[in-house]
Scaffold this motif. Sequence first.
Motif, mmCIF file in Angstrom:
data_model
loop_
_atom_site.group_PDB
_atom_site.id
_atom_site.type_symbol
_atom_site.label_atom_id
_atom_site.label_comp_id
_atom_site.label_asym_id
_atom_site.label_seq_id
_atom_site.Cartn_x
_atom_site.Cartn_y
_atom_site.Cartn_z
ATOM 1 N N PHE A 78 25.025 -5.673 -53.551
ATOM 2 C CA PHE A 78 23.772 -4.955 -53.766
ATOM 3 C C PHE A 78 23.931 -3.434 -53.702
ATOM 4 N N GLN A 81 22.374 -1.729 -56.667
ATOM 5 C CA GLN A 81 20.922 -1.835 -56.570
ATOM 6 C C GLN A 81 20.375 -0.806 -55.582
ATOM 7 N N ASP A 82 21.086 -0.624 -54.467
ATOM 8 C CA ASP A 82 20.663 0.361 -53.480
ATOM 9 C C ASP A 82 20.620 1.759 -54.096
ATOM 10 N N VAL A 84 20.248 2.554 -57.311
ATOM 11 C CA VAL A 84 19.150 2.639 -58.280
ATOM 12 C C VAL A 84 17.812 2.752 -57.558
ATOM 13 N N GLU A 85 17.632 1.991 -56.480
ATOM 14 C CA GLU A 85 16.378 2.052 -55.722
ATOM 15 C C GLU A 85 16.181 3.424 -55.094
ATOM 16 N N TRP A 113 15.188 4.663 -64.708
ATOM 17 C CA TRP A 113 16.100 4.046 -65.670
ATOM 18 C C TRP A 113 16.657 5.069 -66.652
ATOM 19 N N TYR A 129 26.998 -3.420 -64.764
ATOM 20 C CA TYR A 129 25.851 -3.369 -63.847
ATOM 21 C C TYR A 129 24.770 -4.366 -64.288
ATOM 22 N N PHE A 133 23.197 -7.755 -62.497
ATOM 23 C CA PHE A 133 21.759 -8.034 -62.353
ATOM 24 C C PHE A 133 21.477 -9.487 -62.712
ATOM 25 N N GLU A 137 20.199 -12.851 -60.395
ATOM 26 C CA GLU A 137 19.092 -13.718 -60.787
ATOM 27 C C GLU A 137 19.505 -15.186 -60.853
ATOM 28 N N HIS A 146 17.830 -11.005 -52.575
ATOM 29 C CA HIS A 146 17.121 -10.032 -53.401
ATOM 30 C C HIS A 146 15.619 -10.070 -53.129
ATOM 31 N N SER A 150 13.412 -7.156 -51.542
ATOM 32 C CA SER A 150 12.270 -6.653 -52.308
ATOM 33 C C SER A 150 11.028 -6.556 -51.441
ATOM 34 N N LYS A 153 11.368 -3.532 -49.320
ATOM 35 C CA LYS A 153 11.188 -2.325 -50.126
ATOM 36 C C LYS A 153 9.712 -2.124 -50.470
#
Length: 241
Positions: A78, A81-82, A84-85, A113, A129, A133, A137, A146, A150, A153
């Motif tokens: 992750f 993802q961290d 991007v967040e 994005w 990347y 993702f 999923e 995830h 979420s 977050k």
Amino acid sequence: MNTATAAAAPQQAPPPAPRPGLRERKKQRTRDALLRAALELFTARGYEQTTVDDIARAVGVSQRTFFRYFPGKEEVAFAMQDMVEAHFMTSLRARPAHEPPLEALRRAVLDCWDSVREAVASIAPLELYLRMFRTIESTPVLLATHLRRSMEKEEHIAAVLAEREGLDVDADPRPRLVVAAFSGVLRVTGRLWSNGEDLTLDGLRSLTVRYLDQVGPALAGTWRTPNDPNRTDAPAEHTDA
């Protein structure tokens, strides 16, 4: 120097941040190499079929070195993802005060994005990347993590929105409600995108815009009261750059 002279003097730009030293650059290269190797192995073999030893061996370092950079497999899975967040939260805090909350969220995710591509590409190809993702999923243990992340977050985002709007997040339900709707759209579009044919970032962006535009006007409106000094009547634009 008197006050008038000081006020008239041009402000000097802050000095540039010092360039990382050789040791720091080497550590960053090792971390990036471990992260990229992990993503390649997770997407090729599967998350559960890949061990920490596999990742370390792919980079030519010891397991002990891996643990200097990441606590375990989950954290490396992750890590992108961290990043991007973090970009998203920076974008959200930078949105103009006159934007209604849902529009601020919408704009923040699109700005994220649009701006994060270079940061992602500095570590791994964008295509890798995006494959990770889809791996998240489709891997039950990663998807469960995830969803938990979420939820955590969402609480953070709701607190930021409440502060932005001058609300008490525990007294007014709207921040958590709008964040739940926003996050629900991201989860739905992420799932549809990962099962679709257009697996590009532009495809995910376009799908998200289309679904966010369907969220009801009760959540999309302005929350500030008419006498709020921060409120303006400037309409929020819905064009996508």
